[in-house]
Design a protein around this motif. Structure first.
Motif, PDB file in Angstrom:
ATOM      1  N   LYS A 168      11.810  22.284  11.483  1.00  0.00           N
ATOM      2  CA  LYS A 168      12.255  23.667  11.363  1.00  0.00           C
ATOM      3  C   LYS A 168      13.285  23.951  12.454  1.00  0.00           C
ATOM      4  N   VAL A 169      14.491  24.284  12.034  1.00  0.00           N
ATOM      5  CA  VAL A 169      15.592  24.542  12.957  1.00  0.00           C
ATOM      6  C   VAL A 169      16.329  25.796  12.493  1.00  0.00           C
ATOM      7  N   GLY A 170      16.583  26.708  13.436  1.00  0.00           N
ATOM      8  CA  GLY A 170      17.326  27.913  13.092  1.00  0.00           C
ATOM      9  C   GLY A 170      16.614  28.780  12.079  1.00  0.00           C
ATOM     10  N   GLY A 171      15.290  28.733  12.093  1.00  0.00           N
ATOM     11  CA  GLY A 171      14.521  29.557  11.169  1.00  0.00           C
ATOM     12  C   GLY A 171      14.367  28.961   9.784  1.00  0.00           C
ATOM     13  N   GLU A 172      14.937  27.793   9.539  1.00  0.00           N
ATOM     14  CA  GLU A 172      14.825  27.156   8.235  1.00  0.00           C
ATOM     15  C   GLU A 172      14.363  25.710   8.389  1.00  0.00           C
ATOM     16  N   THR A 173      13.634  25.240   7.381  1.00  0.00           N
ATOM     17  CA  THR A 173      13.115  23.877   7.402  1.00  0.00           C
ATOM     18  C   THR A 173      14.173  22.917   6.872  1.00  0.00           C
ATOM     19  N   GLN A 174      14.479  21.926   7.658  1.00  0.00           N
ATOM     20  CA  GLN A 174      15.464  20.913   7.280  1.00  0.00           C
ATOM     21  C   GLN A 174      14.746  19.624   6.925  1.00  0.00           C
ATOM     22  N   THR A 175      15.243  18.926   5.916  1.00  0.00           N
ATOM     23  CA  THR A 175      14.628  17.686   5.437  1.00  0.00           C
ATOM     24  C   THR A 175      15.500  16.491   5.792  1.00  0.00           C
ATOM     25  N   ILE A 176      14.881  15.537   6.470  1.00  0.00           N
ATOM     26  CA  ILE A 176      15.560  14.288   6.832  1.00  0.00           C
ATOM     27  C   ILE A 176      15.185  13.235   5.796  1.00  0.00           C
ATOM     28  N   ILE A 177      16.189  12.595   5.223  1.00  0.00           N
ATOM     29  CA  ILE A 177      15.964  11.525   4.244  1.00  0.00           C
ATOM     30  C   ILE A 177      16.541  10.238   4.808  1.00  0.00           C
ATOM     31  N   GLY A 178      15.764   9.150   4.740  1.00  0.00           N
ATOM     32  CA  GLY A 178      16.250   7.879   5.264  1.00  0.00           C
ATOM     33  C   GLY A 178      15.614   6.705   4.551  1.00  0.00           C
ATOM     34  N   ALA A 179      16.165   5.526   4.809  1.00  0.00           N
ATOM     35  CA  ALA A 179      15.634   4.301   4.218  1.00  0.00           C
ATOM     36  C   ALA A 179      15.851   3.146   5.182  1.00  0.00           C
ATOM     37  N   ALA A 180      14.862   2.257   5.246  1.00  0.00           N
ATOM     38  CA  ALA A 180      14.963   1.027   6.037  1.00  0.00           C
ATOM     39  C   ALA A 180      14.540  -0.122   5.128  1.00  0.00           C
ATOM     40  N   LEU A 181      15.380  -1.165   5.027  1.00  0.00           N
ATOM     41  CA  LEU A 181      15.130  -2.260   4.098  1.00  0.00           C
ATOM     42  C   LEU A 181      15.192  -3.606   4.816  1.00  0.00           C
ATOM     43  N   GLY A 182      14.512  -4.584   4.209  1.00  0.00           N
ATOM     44  CA  GLY A 182      14.612  -5.971   4.672  1.00  0.00           C
ATOM     45  C   GLY A 182      14.035  -6.206   6.047  1.00  0.00           C
ATOM     46  N   GLN A 183      12.854  -5.672   6.332  1.00  0.00           N
ATOM     47  CA  GLN A 183      12.225  -5.859   7.634  1.00  0.00           C
ATOM     48  C   GLN A 183      11.143  -6.943   7.545  1.00  0.00           C
ATOM     49  N   TYR A 184      11.281  -7.923   8.448  1.00  0.00           N
ATOM     50  CA  TYR A 184      10.340  -9.047   8.500  1.00  0.00           C
ATOM     51  C   TYR A 184       9.754  -9.150   9.904  1.00  0.00           C
ATOM     52  N   GLY A 185       8.543  -9.750   9.968  1.00  0.00           N
ATOM     53  CA  GLY A 185       7.908  -9.978  11.258  1.00  0.00           C
ATOM     54  C   GLY A 185       8.527 -11.162  11.978  1.00  0.00           C
ATOM     55  N   SER A 186       7.994 -11.473  13.151  1.00  0.00           N
ATOM     56  CA  SER A 186       8.533 -12.568  13.959  1.00  0.00           C
ATOM     57  C   SER A 186       8.356 -13.911  13.274  1.00  0.00           C
ATOM     58  N   ASN A 187       7.365 -14.004  12.395  1.00  0.00           N
ATOM     59  CA  ASN A 187       7.120 -15.257  11.679  1.00  0.00           C
ATOM     60  C   ASN A 187       7.902 -15.349  10.373  1.00  0.00           C
ATOM     61  N   GLY A 188       8.771 -14.366  10.127  1.00  0.00           N
ATOM     62  CA  GLY A 188       9.584 -14.400   8.922  1.00  0.00           C
ATOM     63  C   GLY A 188       8.867 -13.928   7.681  1.00  0.00           C
ATOM     64  N   VAL A 189       7.732 -13.298   7.850  1.00  0.00           N
ATOM     65  CA  VAL A 189       6.953 -12.807   6.727  1.00  0.00           C
ATOM     66  C   VAL A 189       7.170 -11.305   6.604  1.00  0.00           C
ATOM     67  N   ALA A 190       7.207 -10.847   5.354  1.00  0.00           N
ATOM     68  CA  ALA A 190       7.377  -9.408   5.122  1.00  0.00           C
ATOM     69  C   ALA A 190       6.295  -8.647   5.881  1.00  0.00           C
ATOM     70  N   ASN A 191       6.742  -7.650   6.627  1.00  0.00           N
ATOM     71  CA  ASN A 191       5.801  -6.958   7.521  1.00  0.00           C
ATOM     72  C   ASN A 191       5.920  -5.452   7.310  1.00  0.00           C
TER      73      ASN A 191
END
Length: 522
Positions: free
Chosen positions: A381-404
């Motif tokens: 909520k900023v300036g009396g109104e609610t703002q929506t943040i939209i994002g995406a994160a793709l292709g994240q793997y652990g240290s062992n190279g496995v999908a995490n």
């Protein structure tokens, strides 16, 4: 000739009138031939003796008279006349004819007289044309008024750009719905997105089979394929929920099953139900068509669940999809739920563990080919109104190279925190400020003002744009009272949805005056 003969004989009758003097004659006799011309014939005329001649007659005249009397009697033959051809006369100017009738010669032609005559002839015609022109100009339809922005076109937030903790690997993107984008990280190339594909499936079902909030919707028969998919997928550790052929699942619960526990078998069931022909391929075609409509240029679907690694997209494209999906109130409601009870009275939990404490949704997706992926939404909520943040994160793997999934969850948490901290409000326009004008198309303008304060939300270094547009489905009238809303002021970065504020006339809008109508061109 008779008078001449009488004089020759000298016989003057008593009481006869005296010969007329030349001055008393009203006409003059013209002989056809000279009187003294000799006549043909043996006798020249009656003889006259010396005594018969008149004393007043000159000498030799008696001979001439006698010769004249000696001419044979008979009609006189006129001399031959030379034939002539009558030529048509050229038409005469009216002023020459008038001169002939009045026996007054026309005045001599001069440049001044020519100019005066031309003025007398052309002046009435010119005046008539001017009157016609004026009438046409006045009765012509008025041009449609247009809106023009007079306020500054851009406003920049002071300071440098915020420090966003982008992931070191894979790709990411984040923006604030209607405000602007924080940017992207990594190469925005198509990559497998796993179960995030289900966001498009749910979006299409709600678009083509809309639900009212609080309603369960139609009941969908469970087919044999959905049951079999559960029976084969469960041992393989696939995301599925238990259903039995012959059961009926409501549309609302089916959407919950797809979004929260990410049930692949229900996603495919919904695709077959939507097409009525039972064709999943037909539903996939609809998914790809809708992706193009949303501007997802690097997205391609091959299945409704995302299990296929050939279903690909980018973080930037998925942000566009997430923005559109969260605008649907039922989608927004389901996305916020941490769990639900299914038709078999079993509790199904949301795989997205940041809901509802950090995020408000949207969807996770994890496969070996895709790695860890999250399409997320958060609020502040900023300036009396609610703002929506939209994002995406793709292709994240652990240290062992496995999908995490844990790694991508941490990346998402850091991105949300940075976005929320960076947001601040800035008053762009105050209520009553003149932001534009209505142009009547003929040189007249009427100012328009903002109907309320416009507080743009952004972050340091962000430049927002101001745009003024007409209200959808309405045209600006030629006349209106002060306070009439005639347009909308948009404030944003020009890439996504913007903050919208109506604008109204500061004073009465009047039609153009007579002079403006008369002198308009085109």
């Amino acid at each position: 000739m008779l008078k001449l003969g009488d004089a020759a004989k000298g016989t003057a009758k008593k009481g006869a009138p005296k010969p007329e003097a030349d001055a008393e004659r009203t006409s003059k006799f013209v002989a056809l031939k000279p009187l003294d011309e000799p006549k043909a014939g043996p006798e020249a005329g009656p003889k006259a003796g010396p005594k018969g001649a008149s004393a007043a007659e000159p000498k030799g005249s008696a001979t001439k008279v006698s010769q004249a009397k000696a001419a044979p009697a008979g009609p006189a033959v006129p001399p031959p006349v030379e034939p002539t051809t009558q030529q048509p006369l050229p038409p005469k100017p009216p002023i020459d004819l008038l001169a002939e009738l009045t026996n007054t010669p026309p005045p001599p032609e001069t440049p001044v007289r020519t100019a005066v005559r031309r003025v007398k002839i052309w002046t009435p015609l010119v005046l008539l044309l001017l009157v016609v022109f004026a009438v046409v100009q006045v009765v012509r339809p008025l041009p449609t008024p247009t809106l023009q922005l007079t306020a500054q076109e851009t406003v920049k937030f002071e300071g440098g750009k915020p420090d966003v903790p982008w992931p070191a690997d894979g790709q990411a993107a984040m923006d604030v719905n209607g405000i602007g984008t924080f940017g992207t990280s990594g190469e925005q190339k198509p990559v497998p997105i796993a179960s995030i594909a289900k966001v498009m499936t749910v979006y299409l079902i709600l678009r083509d089979h809309p639900l009212e909030k609080g309603k369960e919707g139609p009941k969908i028969p469970v087919d044999a394929a959905a049951q079999k998919h559960y029976e084969t997928g469960k041992p393989a550790n696939e995301s599925v929920v238990k259903v039995t052929e012959g059961q009926k699942i409501t549309e609302y619960e089916a959407l919950q099953a797809v979004m929260l526990p990410s049930a692949n078998n229900i996603a495919k069931l919904l695709a077959r139900w939507d097409t009525k022909s039972g064709s999943e391929d037909a539903f996939v075609e609809k998914m790809n068509k809708t992706a193009k409509e949303l501007g997802m240029k690097n997205t391609h679907y091959t299945d409704p669940s995302g299990l296929d690694k050939t279903t690909v997209s980018t973080a930037e494209d998925l942000v566009k999809l997430g923005r559109a999906a969260m605008e649907n109130p039922v989608f927004n409601e389901i996305s916020r739920q941490p769990s639900y009870m299914d038709l078999n009275n079993e509790k199904q939990t949301n795989f997205f563990k940041l809901v509802p404490t950090v995020a408000i949704g949207i969807k996770t997706g994890t496969t070996t080919a895709a790695g860890g992926n999250i399409l997320f939404a958060a609020e502040k909520k900023v300036g009396g109104e609610t703002q929506t943040i939209i994002g995406a994160a793709l292709g994240q793997y652990g240290s062992n190279g496995v999908a995490n999934i844990d790694k991508v969850t941490d990346v998402t948490k850091n991105l949300i925190a940075a976005g929320q901290d960076a947001l601040k409000a800035k008053t762009i326009v105050k209520k009553g400020d003149v932001v534009g004008q209505v142009d009547d198309g003929l040189g007249g303008t009427t100012p328009v003002v903002a109907t309320k304060d416009v507080s743009a939300v952004g972050w340091s270094g962000l430049t927002v744009k101001l745009e003024l547009d007409e209200m959808k489905g309405k045209t600006i009238p030629n006349t209106a009272k002060a306070g009439t809303e005639v347009g909308v002021l948009h404030v944003g970065d020009g890439k996504g949805d913007a903050v919208e504020v109506p604008v109204a006339l500061q004073k009465d809008l009047s039609e153009p005056g007579f002079g403006a109508k008369l002198t308009r061109v085109g």
